[in-house]
Design an enzyme around this catalytic site. Structure first.
Site, PDB file in Angstrom:
ATOM      1  N   ARG A  49      10.730  67.920  10.290  1.00  0.00           N
ATOM      2  CA  ARG A  49      11.860  68.782   9.994  1.00  0.00           C
ATOM      3  C   ARG A  49      11.653  70.063  10.782  1.00  0.00           C
ATOM      4  O   ARG A  49      10.538  70.552  10.938  1.00  0.00           O
ATOM      5  CB  ARG A  49      11.944  69.115   8.499  1.00  0.00           C
ATOM      6  CG  ARG A  49      11.963  67.909   7.585  1.00  0.00           C
ATOM      7  CD  ARG A  49      13.096  66.983   7.864  1.00  0.00           C
ATOM      8  NE  ARG A  49      14.385  67.653   7.740  1.00  0.00           N
ATOM      9  CZ  ARG A  49      15.502  67.200   8.287  1.00  0.00           C
ATOM     10  NH1 ARG A  49      15.484  66.098   9.003  1.00  0.00           N
ATOM     11  NH2 ARG A  49      16.627  67.858   8.140  1.00  0.00           N
ATOM     12  N   ASN A  70      19.862  67.289   3.875  1.00  0.00           N
ATOM     13  CA  ASN A  70      18.928  67.969   2.967  1.00  0.00           C
ATOM     14  C   ASN A  70      18.927  67.348   1.573  1.00  0.00           C
ATOM     15  O   ASN A  70      17.877  67.197   0.949  1.00  0.00           O
ATOM     16  CB  ASN A  70      19.271  69.458   2.861  1.00  0.00           C
ATOM     17  CG  ASN A  70      18.685  70.261   4.012  1.00  0.00           C
ATOM     18  OD1 ASN A  70      17.930  69.733   4.829  1.00  0.00           O
ATOM     19  ND2 ASN A  70      19.043  71.540   4.093  1.00  0.00           N
ATOM     20  N   GLU A 119      23.925  68.856   7.942  1.00  0.00           N
ATOM     21  CA  GLU A 119      22.712  69.513   7.455  1.00  0.00           C
ATOM     22  C   GLU A 119      22.621  69.454   5.930  1.00  0.00           C
ATOM     23  O   GLU A 119      21.570  69.133   5.366  1.00  0.00           O
ATOM     24  CB  GLU A 119      22.695  70.990   7.890  1.00  0.00           C
ATOM     25  CG  GLU A 119      22.732  71.228   9.393  1.00  0.00           C
ATOM     26  CD  GLU A 119      21.532  70.664  10.142  1.00  0.00           C
ATOM     27  OE1 GLU A 119      20.533  70.284   9.498  1.00  0.00           O
ATOM     28  OE2 GLU A 119      21.595  70.586  11.388  1.00  0.00           O
TER      29      GLU A 119
HETATM   30  N1  LIG Z   1      19.043  69.896  -1.244  1.00  0.00           N
HETATM   31  C1  LIG Z   1      17.784  70.372  -1.264  1.00  0.00           C
HETATM   32  N2  LIG Z   1      16.967  70.051  -2.292  1.00  0.00           N
HETATM   33  C2  LIG Z   1      15.691  70.520  -2.327  1.00  0.00           C
HETATM   34  N3  LIG Z   1      15.161  71.293  -1.383  1.00  0.00           N
HETATM   35  C3  LIG Z   1      15.920  71.648  -0.341  1.00  0.00           C
HETATM   36  C4  LIG Z   1      17.261  71.217  -0.224  1.00  0.00           C
HETATM   37  N4  LIG Z   1      17.768  71.752   0.911  1.00  0.00           N
HETATM   38  C5  LIG Z   1      16.798  72.476   1.462  1.00  0.00           C
HETATM   39  N5  LIG Z   1      15.664  72.437   0.725  1.00  0.00           N
HETATM   40  C6  LIG Z   1      14.398  73.142   0.999  1.00  0.00           C
HETATM   41  O1  LIG Z   1      14.666  74.166   1.949  1.00  0.00           O
HETATM   42  C7  LIG Z   1      13.842  73.997   3.102  1.00  0.00           C
HETATM   43  C8  LIG Z   1      14.566  74.480   4.345  1.00  0.00           C
HETATM   44  O2  LIG Z   1      15.699  73.661   4.581  1.00  0.00           O
HETATM   45  P1  LIG Z   1      16.283  73.564   6.056  1.00  0.00           P
HETATM   46  O3  LIG Z   1      16.506  74.932   6.575  1.00  0.00           O
HETATM   47  O4  LIG Z   1      17.470  72.688   6.010  1.00  0.00           O
HETATM   48  O5  LIG Z   1      15.138  72.913   6.912  1.00  0.00           O
HETATM   49  P2  LIG Z   1      14.536  71.420   6.957  1.00  0.00           P
HETATM   50  O6  LIG Z   1      15.521  70.472   6.358  1.00  0.00           O
HETATM   51  O7  LIG Z   1      14.327  71.172   8.406  1.00  0.00           O
HETATM   52  O8  LIG Z   1      13.255  71.436   6.190  1.00  0.00           O
HETATM   53  C9  LIG Z   1      13.507  72.530   3.112  1.00  0.00           C
HETATM   54  O9  LIG Z   1      12.331  72.260   3.841  1.00  0.00           O
HETATM   55  C10 LIG Z   1      13.363  72.244   1.620  1.00  0.00           C
HETATM   56  O10 LIG Z   1      12.093  72.657   1.147  1.00  0.00           O
END
Ligand SMILES: Nc1ncnc2c1ncn2[C@@H]1O[C@H](COP(=O)(O)OP(=O)(O)O)[C@@H](O)[C@H]1O
Ligand SMILES: Nc1ncnc2c1ncn2[C@@H]1O[C@H](COP(=O)(O)OP(=O)(O)O)[C@@H](O)[C@H]1O
Lengths: 161, 117, 161, 117
Positions: free
Chosen positions: A112, A57, A53
């Site tokens: 996502r 991300n 995950e």
């Molecule tokens: N490494 C990252 N850099 C920038 N934004 C991030 C990062 N990780 C997560 N996010 C933000 O947090 C939100 C939620 O992340 P997550 O719970 O993993 O769901 P998803 O990946 O399905 O969108 C993402 O949609 C994104 O906007």
């Protein structure tokens, strides 16, 4: 050298480019590293999922699928406690609280599910996100391999009312 | 991840092997959607028998197919979930939307029973 | 960006401490990384052996079994060409030519066989050692996964007279 | 690496499983030498059936036991080499010093045949 320091049994620092095929590679690396602490199959599976995950991300959100981005994955093992940090220097997160909500995603068009942070939080004992918009994101998580369910190392099977 | 996709009547059976992560889901999504655009396909059955890993990206791909198929009046089913995959299904509440069966045959029987009745 | 640059398909940079259990870990990491280029079983086995030799040398010779030493392992994959570099900041080698001789070892009391460099040279297509006494040692080696025997990618089976 | 060491008459049979590198060789060397100090042991047979990896450190450990055992008038033998292990054996010229057999039984038969004759 100093007294009272945490016993650190092993560590790794890994730099890889933000390519989606490195998601699987990062999982193999962490699983092989964690194997030294004799985790159960369920424990190793949880850790692999959480790492997947965080790295995904960084690739999709942090670097918006630009493979020239750099991901730093580090891990330390102190006894049976595994700590993992995943760093990217990408776009960062404006509102971390909102981002951590289950089902919240900024990229629904990419299908996502918004479950990434929820999985990391549920599959690990400790979890934190630090992010600076425009500078990047650091996810830190830890798991103690003591055979208990994640999030409750001291009181196995004791959380449900 | 290795994938075998077959049509069984109106149902597309997606048999996967390996790890269903973002990398794998991206390719699989396109493959399935190409088949879904074809003629007579209504339902999709995901066979997880040989899948030992799925993360939220795999989950998102399954949920995406569920939404697309439901819009066209079809059903999405899953079968043969191993514990790590079941865990992610349950955490995300997918089991309340997608019926899960022990074996591929049980899932197909359920679909065909439904068509007869 | 620049034209004429070598196509680099993937890379990794790994830092680990000089502990003997990391010999196996380094092999797993390189094998998982190399797997992207679809090597044969023999090719992957050769690469694992060469990496094992280089990492073991860094631990035993470079750092003389002091686990606080740091080893850098990097790998790049360009098409089916895998290049691996193993760096230590240990004691270094006074006479590299002598060290490379088959059966030469400076530590016979540890039952070293003096075959490490010979194996790296024979199991890889390209091999070089750069060392500065008191500063450390860098081993660079490469293998092209084309199904041919090591050392002769252009003329498989053609070397023996 | 997992190891099982048994005495069969005057011969120590060292059955290994996994990867024989410097880390594994260091521990195994001590285990074998402790047994060699015991009573009636003369020979050592290394069974490589389940060894899928050996590097020059494993090689050095075998060669070291060869030298120690030979000094006391005993023999070192090896059996069931897989290709990657055989490769390292041959590159280092170990096959010219240590007789290699297809199976453990063949190696033991050879030893016992020699004792009888
Ligand atoms: N490494 C990252 N850099 C920038 N934004 C991030 C990062 N990780 C997560 N996010 C933000 O947090 C939100 C939620 O992340 P997550 O719970 O993993 O769901 P998803 O990946 O399905 O969108 C993402 O949609 C994104 O906007
Ligand atoms: N990383 C290193 N740092 C310092 N010395 C080294 C290093 N690698 C090799 N050497 C020197 O080169 C010699 C030959 O190395 P090698 O062929 O691998 O045999 P062995 O490890 O069995 O001694 C070693 O005995 C040592 O003196």
């Amino acid at each position: 050298m100093t007294s009272g320091g945490e016993r650190m049994d092993n560590y790794l620092k890994l730099e890889i480019p933000a390519k989606s095929r490195n998601e699987a590679f990062a999982r193999v690396v962490v699983a092989a590293f964690a194997a030294q602490a004799d985790p159960t199959i369920d424990e190793i599976s949880d850790v692999k999922t959480a790492v997947s995950e965080a790295v995904t991300n960084a690739i999709i959100h942090g670097y918006e699928n630009n493979p020239s981005g750099t991901i730093l994955l580090s891990a330390t093992l102190a006894g049976r406690r595994l700590e993992i940090t995943v760093v990217d220097y990408g776009v960062g997160i404006e509102d971390v609280e909102m981002a951590r909500q289950p089902l919240y995603t900024s990229k629904p068009e990419l299908e996502r599910s918004g479950m990434g942070f929820t999985i990391m939080e549920n599959f690990m004992d400790e979890f934190s996100v630090v992010s600076l918009p425009g500078q990047g994101t650091t996810v830190t998580m830890a798991r103690v391999f003591d055979g208990s369910l994640p999030g409750k190392p001291e009181q196995p099977y004791g959380r449900e009312a | 991840m290795q994938v075998r996709i077959r049509a069984k009547g109106e149902t597309l059976v997606v048999q996967m092997r390996g790890e269903l992560d973002h990398h794998a889901a991206t390719g699989l999504r396109m493959e399935i959607d190409a088949k879904l655009a074809e003629n007579k396909i209504k339902n999709v059955l995901f066979n997880f028998r040989d899948v030992d890993f799925m993360d939220s990206s795999g989950f998102g791909m399954i949920l995406g197919r569920y939404k697309a198929v439901r819009e066209k009046g079809g059903k999405v089913l899953a079968c043969s979930l191993r514990p790590p995959v079941r865990r992610v299904f349950e955490l995300g509440g997918l089991t309340s939307r997608i019926p899960v069966f022990g074996t591929e045959q049980e899932a197909l029987d359920d679909l065909w029973g439904g068509e007869d009745g």
